[in-house]
Design an enzyme around this catalytic site. Structure first.
Site, PDB file in Angstrom:
ATOM      1  N   SER A 182      -2.084  11.811  11.534  1.00  0.00           N
ATOM      2  CA  SER A 182      -0.808  12.511  11.549  1.00  0.00           C
ATOM      3  C   SER A 182      -1.039  13.927  12.063  1.00  0.00           C
ATOM      4  O   SER A 182      -2.112  14.500  11.856  1.00  0.00           O
ATOM      5  CB  SER A 182      -0.239  12.552  10.127  1.00  0.00           C
ATOM      6  OG  SER A 182       0.597  13.677   9.974  1.00  0.00           O
ATOM      7  N   HIS A 193       6.930 -13.841  -3.966  1.00  0.00           N
ATOM      8  CA  HIS A 193       7.877 -12.733  -4.201  1.00  0.00           C
ATOM      9  C   HIS A 193       7.155 -11.381  -4.190  1.00  0.00           C
ATOM     10  O   HIS A 193       7.618 -10.427  -4.809  1.00  0.00           O
ATOM     11  CB  HIS A 193       8.630 -12.892  -5.524  1.00  0.00           C
ATOM     12  CG  HIS A 193       9.189 -14.266  -5.755  1.00  0.00           C
ATOM     13  ND1 HIS A 193      10.467 -14.625  -5.375  1.00  0.00           N
ATOM     14  CD2 HIS A 193       8.626 -15.380  -6.286  1.00  0.00           C
ATOM     15  CE1 HIS A 193      10.676 -15.889  -5.684  1.00  0.00           C
ATOM     16  NE2 HIS A 193       9.569 -16.376  -6.228  1.00  0.00           N
ATOM     17  N   GLU A 209       2.072  -1.873  13.139  1.00  0.00           N
ATOM     18  CA  GLU A 209       3.498  -1.518  13.116  1.00  0.00           C
ATOM     19  C   GLU A 209       4.152  -1.785  14.465  1.00  0.00           C
ATOM     20  O   GLU A 209       5.282  -2.270  14.550  1.00  0.00           O
ATOM     21  CB  GLU A 209       3.664  -0.047  12.752  1.00  0.00           C
ATOM     22  CG  GLU A 209       3.241   0.270  11.329  1.00  0.00           C
ATOM     23  CD  GLU A 209       3.126   1.775  11.119  1.00  0.00           C
ATOM     24  OE1 GLU A 209       4.150   2.422  10.945  1.00  0.00           O
ATOM     25  OE2 GLU A 209       1.994   2.288  11.166  1.00  0.00           O
ATOM     26  N   LYS A 236      -3.988  11.360   6.601  1.00  0.00           N
ATOM     27  CA  LYS A 236      -3.390  10.096   7.054  1.00  0.00           C
ATOM     28  C   LYS A 236      -4.266   9.290   8.004  1.00  0.00           C
ATOM     29  O   LYS A 236      -4.943   9.828   8.860  1.00  0.00           O
ATOM     30  CB  LYS A 236      -2.050  10.390   7.765  1.00  0.00           C
ATOM     31  CG  LYS A 236      -0.940  10.854   6.854  1.00  0.00           C
ATOM     32  CD  LYS A 236      -0.482   9.807   5.864  1.00  0.00           C
ATOM     33  CE  LYS A 236       0.384   8.754   6.476  1.00  0.00           C
ATOM     34  NZ  LYS A 236       1.741   9.158   6.774  1.00  0.00           N
TER      35      LYS A 236
END
Ligand code: ARG
Length: 459
Positions: free
Chosen positions: A277, A156, A290, A283
């Protein structure tokens, strides 16, 4: 352009219809399979006396020259042709004259395209399997490096029990080994030749399908001419195997995204597999993971498209089946691209072992072991579970870990607690006591690594 099938109709076709009907822009990648298939067809026709040896020579040298010229770039595939089969045959006739028109004896584009697709599909399955095994090998090497690195295991997405990073990585290795098996299994089933089924009913010529199949390294021939030209099961099977492979890559991607976040800081993805970024200087984004996660959706779409194309088709060939190519090619290209990035990305992945250990120590993930400690001293597990639940509740209040609670405090919950409890709940011991088959103990991870490597070697 005059059509190969001009005859009953004059071959003239509305411009929009012509573009709509054509498949050359995407089936041109089958040129190699198409030409090699045709070479074997010519050889079979000659062996059977359907064409002369002289004609066979002309056809084969003409086809070989076309293949060499396409590969060298001297011959550019003309996208005005209807499809790759038409292009090759028309080029052949233009180059060697009327004898080129004999090539299509005892075959149809229906069995020809089925042959080309099967040849392409088996190569795609082999290439993908090789890449899958490389990724599995890279993950196994990482698992070896981190076989004793303690981390929290999750259920979980809540901290559950201590495991090793090696154990976690090996889970992906076994998924990938199944993917490799599935690709090989689909390949085995598809490797029977459909050529010779002709349009749908077979042919009146005295052909030798088995000989042609042998020349093309098939294990045998298909049994029914209608099935030969209308079967695209193998496309569905491979799309399904590729979809599952993408599920596995996507789950790994999700974990890499989580683990590389500021909140987890479990792993460091090498800079050359991340992006920055344009506005936020701090970043470092895990774009590759992704993208793989995102591309999984389009591969599922390819599978769904193929299933849907086939579901209402009467036997035998229908033009709908031309739709098999773009979805199959897209799925193969997508999976190859994902694997191509994942193999080096995993090789250069580093674990932050301190953070993993700190997290493992923080979430009461040794609570099960504390309950097991009481149970092994004779208390029924349910009662032990209840006592430890109370200890965890009080420890949370007191902001203490289980290791930080003093023995005299433990004794207030149960007289069974002794000094040896601390050893029982040290996270490293919690890991190494899990020696059940497939468990997370270092010795068990070592066994898994050896087994996986053995399997990879025999592939
Ligand atoms: N381009 C076609 C395909 O991919 C080749 C087969 C054409 N057959 C036909 N009967 N029109 O399906």
């Amino acid at each position: 352009m005059s059509k190969l099938w001009a005859g009953r109709a004059d071959g003239a076709i509305n411009e929009a219809a012509e573009a709509f009907n054509a498949s050359i822009t995407f089936d041109k990648r089958l040129y190699r399979e198409d030409i090699i298939g045709s070479v074997s067809h010519a050889a079979m026709l000659a062996k059977q006396g359907i064409i002369s040896l002289e004609e066979e020579k002309l056809l084969i040298s003409g086809l070989s020259a076309i293949l060499a010229d396409i590969e060298s770039g001297d011959l550019v595939i003309d996208e005005k042709a209807e499809d790759i089969h038409t292009f090759v045959e028309e080029t052949l006739v233009a180059r060697i004259g009327a004898v080129g028109k004999k090539l299509h004896t005892a075959r149809s584009r229906n069995d020809q395209v089925a042959l080309d697709m099967k040849m392409y599909a088996r190569n795609a399955a082999d290439d993908l399997k090789k890449q899958v095994l490389s990724l599995a090998a890279a993950l196994t090497d990482k698992a070896e490096t981190y076989k004793a690195t303690v981390m929290s295991g999750y259920t979980h997405l809540q901290r559950a029990q201590p495991i090793t990073f090696g154990q976690h990585l090996m889970a992906y290795v076994f998924m990938l080994l199944r993917d490799a098996d599935r690709l090989a299994d689909a390949r085995k089933r598809l490797n029977v030749s459909p050529i010779g089924a002709a349009a749908l009913a077979g042919t009146t010529y005295d052909t030798d399908r088995a000989y042609e199949a042998l020349l093309l390294s098939f294990d045998g021939v298909t049994e029914n001419s209608l099935d030969s030209v209308s079967d695209r099961d193998y496309v569905v099977e491979l799309l399904s195997a590729i979809s599952l492979l993408m599920v596995h890559l996507s789950r790994l991607s999700e974990e890499l995204v989580l683990w590389s976040s500021f909140e987890f800081k479990y792993v460091e993805i090498s800079d050359d597999f991340t992006t920055g970024s344009s506005i936020m200087p701090q970043k470092k984004n895990p774009d590759m993971a992704e993208l793989a996660r995102g591309k999984t959706g389009r591969v599922f779409g390819d599978l769904m498209a193929m299933l849907t194309v086939l579901k209402g088709l009467p036997l035998a060939y229908n033009k709908d089946m031309q739709e098999d190519k773009e979805c199959f090619f897209d799925a193969v290209d997508t999976a190859k691209a994902c694997l191509g990035v994942f193999i080096p990305m995993i090789k250069s992945l580093k674990a932050n072992e301190e953070n993993m250990l700190a997290a493992a120590k923080g979430g009461y993930i040794n609570a099960t072991d504390l309950a097991d400690y009481l149970a092994k001293k004779g208390l029924p597990f349910r009662e032990a579970y209840k006592i430890v639940g109370e200890i965890v509740r009080d420890a949370l209040h007191g902001k203490k870990t289980l290791e930080e609670i003093a023995l005299e405090d433990y004794k207030k919950y149960s007289p069974l607690f002794k000094e040896d409890l601390y050893e029982a709940i040290s996270v490293l011991n919690c890991v190494n006591k899990r020696t059940s088959y497939g468990g997370t103990a270092v010795s068990s991870v070592e066994r898994q690594i050896a087994l996986a490597r053995e399997k990879m070697q025999t592939e």
